[in-house]
Scaffold this motif. Structure first.
Motif, PDB file in Angstrom:
ATOM      1  N   UNK A 121     -14.548  -6.954  -1.053  1.00 56.81           N
ATOM      2  CA  UNK A 121     -14.140  -6.882  -2.455  1.00 56.81           C
ATOM      3  C   UNK A 121     -13.778  -5.458  -2.879  1.00 56.81           C
ATOM      4  N   UNK A 122     -14.634  -4.492  -2.597  1.00 61.99           N
ATOM      5  CA  UNK A 122     -14.395  -3.133  -3.084  1.00 61.99           C
ATOM      6  C   UNK A 122     -13.179  -2.475  -2.439  1.00 61.99           C
ATOM      7  N   UNK A 123     -13.024  -2.506  -1.104  1.00 62.53           N
ATOM      8  CA  UNK A 123     -11.823  -1.871  -0.537  1.00 62.53           C
ATOM      9  C   UNK A 123     -10.530  -2.547  -0.950  1.00 62.53           C
ATOM     10  N   UNK A 124     -10.552  -3.862  -1.094  1.00 59.57           N
ATOM     11  CA  UNK A 124      -9.340  -4.552  -1.530  1.00 59.57           C
ATOM     12  C   UNK A 124      -9.060  -4.260  -3.004  1.00 59.57           C
ATOM     13  N   UNK A 125     -10.101  -4.189  -3.815  1.00 57.61           N
ATOM     14  CA  UNK A 125      -9.918  -3.807  -5.212  1.00 57.61           C
ATOM     15  C   UNK A 125      -9.255  -2.431  -5.299  1.00 57.61           C
ATOM     16  N   UNK A 126      -9.752  -1.470  -4.523  1.00 60.82           N
ATOM     17  CA  UNK A 126      -9.155  -0.131  -4.512  1.00 60.82           C
ATOM     18  C   UNK A 126      -7.685  -0.194  -4.123  1.00 60.82           C
ATOM     19  N   UNK A 127      -7.363  -1.003  -3.113  1.00 63.92           N
ATOM     20  CA  UNK A 127      -5.984  -1.118  -2.645  1.00 63.92           C
ATOM     21  C   UNK A 127      -5.085  -1.730  -3.718  1.00 63.92           C
ATOM     22  N   UNK A 128      -5.597  -2.745  -4.413  1.00 66.23           N
ATOM     23  CA  UNK A 128      -4.795  -3.394  -5.452  1.00 66.23           C
ATOM     24  C   UNK A 128      -4.567  -2.471  -6.636  1.00 66.23           C
ATOM     25  N   UNK A 129      -5.570  -1.712  -7.012  1.00 63.48           N
ATOM     26  CA  UNK A 129      -5.397  -0.796  -8.126  1.00 63.48           C
ATOM     27  C   UNK A 129      -4.408   0.322  -7.770  1.00 63.48           C
ATOM     28  N   UNK A 130      -4.476   0.811  -6.548  1.00 63.70           N
ATOM     29  CA  UNK A 130      -3.560   1.872  -6.126  1.00 63.70           C
ATOM     30  C   UNK A 130      -2.112   1.372  -6.097  1.00 63.70           C
ATOM     31  N   UNK A 131      -1.917   0.137  -5.650  1.00 64.76           N
ATOM     32  CA  UNK A 131      -0.567  -0.402  -5.484  1.00 64.76           C
ATOM     33  C   UNK A 131      -0.097  -1.232  -6.670  1.00 64.76           C
ATOM     34  N   UNK A 132      -0.883  -1.297  -7.720  1.00 55.15           N
ATOM     35  CA  UNK A 132      -0.548  -2.149  -8.865  1.00 55.15           C
ATOM     36  C   UNK A 132       0.850  -1.907  -9.431  1.00 55.15           C
ATOM     37  N   UNK A 133       1.321  -0.644  -9.541  1.00 52.97           N
ATOM     38  CA  UNK A 133       2.668  -0.438 -10.092  1.00 52.97           C
ATOM     39  C   UNK A 133       3.769  -1.126  -9.289  1.00 52.97           C
ATOM     40  N   UNK A 134       3.485  -1.487  -8.037  1.00 51.35           N
ATOM     41  CA  UNK A 134       4.484  -2.162  -7.209  1.00 51.35           C
ATOM     42  C   UNK A 134       4.426  -3.669  -7.412  1.00 51.35           C
ATOM     43  N   UNK A 135       3.269  -4.260  -7.148  1.00 48.59           N
ATOM     44  CA  UNK A 135       3.193  -5.727  -7.163  1.00 48.59           C
ATOM     45  C   UNK A 135       3.063  -6.317  -8.558  1.00 48.59           C
ATOM     46  N   UNK A 136       2.624  -5.500  -9.520  1.00 46.85           N
ATOM     47  CA  UNK A 136       2.419  -6.017 -10.884  1.00 46.85           C
ATOM     48  C   UNK A 136       3.257  -5.282 -11.916  1.00 46.85           C
ATOM     49  N   UNK A 137       4.367  -4.672 -11.485  1.00 45.69           N
ATOM     50  CA  UNK A 137       5.233  -3.974 -12.436  1.00 45.69           C
ATOM     51  C   UNK A 137       5.661  -4.928 -13.545  1.00 45.69           C
ATOM     52  N   UNK A 138       5.508  -4.501 -14.785  1.00 47.28           N
ATOM     53  CA  UNK A 138       5.855  -5.375 -15.903  1.00 47.28           C
ATOM     54  C   UNK A 138       7.368  -5.563 -16.010  1.00 47.28           C
TER      55      UNK A 138
ATOM     56  N   UNK B   9       9.582  -5.328 -13.196  1.00 47.04           N
ATOM     57  CA  UNK B   9      10.109  -6.013 -12.014  1.00 47.04           C
ATOM     58  C   UNK B   9       8.976  -6.284 -11.027  1.00 47.04           C
ATOM     59  N   UNK B  10       8.094  -7.243 -11.344  1.00 45.17           N
ATOM     60  CA  UNK B  10       6.948  -7.488 -10.462  1.00 45.17           C
ATOM     61  C   UNK B  10       7.374  -8.018  -9.103  1.00 45.17           C
ATOM     62  N   UNK B  11       6.660  -7.576  -8.082  1.00 47.05           N
ATOM     63  CA  UNK B  11       6.884  -8.057  -6.712  1.00 47.05           C
ATOM     64  C   UNK B  11       5.570  -8.663  -6.238  1.00 47.05           C
ATOM     65  N   UNK B  12       5.188  -9.759  -6.879  1.00 41.75           N
ATOM     66  CA  UNK B  12       3.866 -10.337  -6.669  1.00 41.75           C
ATOM     67  C   UNK B  12       3.592 -10.684  -5.218  1.00 41.75           C
ATOM     68  N   UNK B  13       4.645 -11.097  -4.487  1.00 41.84           N
ATOM     69  CA  UNK B  13       4.450 -11.498  -3.093  1.00 41.84           C
ATOM     70  C   UNK B  13       3.961 -10.351  -2.215  1.00 41.84           C
TER      71      UNK B  13
END
Length: 221
Positions: free
Chosen positions: A121-138, A140-144
């Protein structure tokens, strides 16, 4: 300026001041109402299914209503980690999911829950927060792409896919959304420290609240 114009201007200023005071009073009342509602609903803030970071017997419980796709949640993330690191035996974080940003938010929850099943949970949470501007861009999100970032953090994608097929994540989201309504949360991140709401989105204030609860706990030992 004529006397009439002066009167009109003064009247407008008084009206503006009255309006501003009314807005402040309403906001204070709204925050107070939300705090009272939250205090009355403390028993629904922590569920058995909720992700927990920190010791189960911690004297201080920080509950964060969290959206993986929320920019403010990302901004708070390092501060929350700092607080937990400062009080490793006395503070714990309980995460409640709030998918306000729909598809990217749900994808983030799916990844985090799959990671929790794999003790990542913790390492993946860190990874998602770091990469959030890519996959969750408001814009142009690239959710995949979220799964690639999770995989790079160690997530086994085949096990994750199998876990998602069980429908367990849907049940977690249903319960968290129900509790969201009960507590009265309207924005993310929303924090509570031992049931007390953080009155403003300020990480320094959050730290002060945790420090106060830790000191109170130490005095009563």
């Amino acid at each position: 300026m004529t006397r009439r114009n002066t009167i009109v201007l003064l009247t407008a200023l008084v009206a503006l001041a009255s309006f501003a005071a009314a807005v402040l009073l309403y906001q204070h009342h709204d925050r107070q109402k939300a705090a009272e509602q939250a205090a009355a609903s403390f028993n629904v803030m922590v569920r058995e299914h909720s992700p927990v970071v920190g010791p189960a017997n911690a004297s201080v419980t920080i509950v964060e209503f969290f959206d993986p796709a929320c920019e403010a949640c990302r901004a708070f993330h390092p501060y929350v980690k700092h607080i937990l690191a400062a009080y490793p035996k006395e503070a714990r974080l309980v995460i409640r999911y709030v998918p306000f940003h729909r598809e990217p938010s749900v994808a983030g929850v799916q990844v985090l829950e799959a990671a929790r099943q794999q003790n990542l949970f913790e390492p993946v949470m860190d990874a998602l927060m770091e990469s959030q501007p890519v996959w969750a861009s408001h814009n142009n999100p690239a959710t995949e792409r979220i799964w690639g970032f999770a995989s790079a953090a160690g997530l086994d994608l085949e096990k994750a896919a199998a876990y998602l097929k069980t429908g367990a994540v849907n049940k977690v989201l249903e319960q968290d959304m129900a509790d969201l309504q009960a507590v009265g949360v309207r924005a993310t991140p929303t924090f509570f420290v031992n049931g007390k709401p953080l009155p403003e989105p300020d990480p320094r204030r959050l730290l002060k609240m945790v420090e106060g609860e830790v000191e109170r706990s130490r005095r009563t030992r």
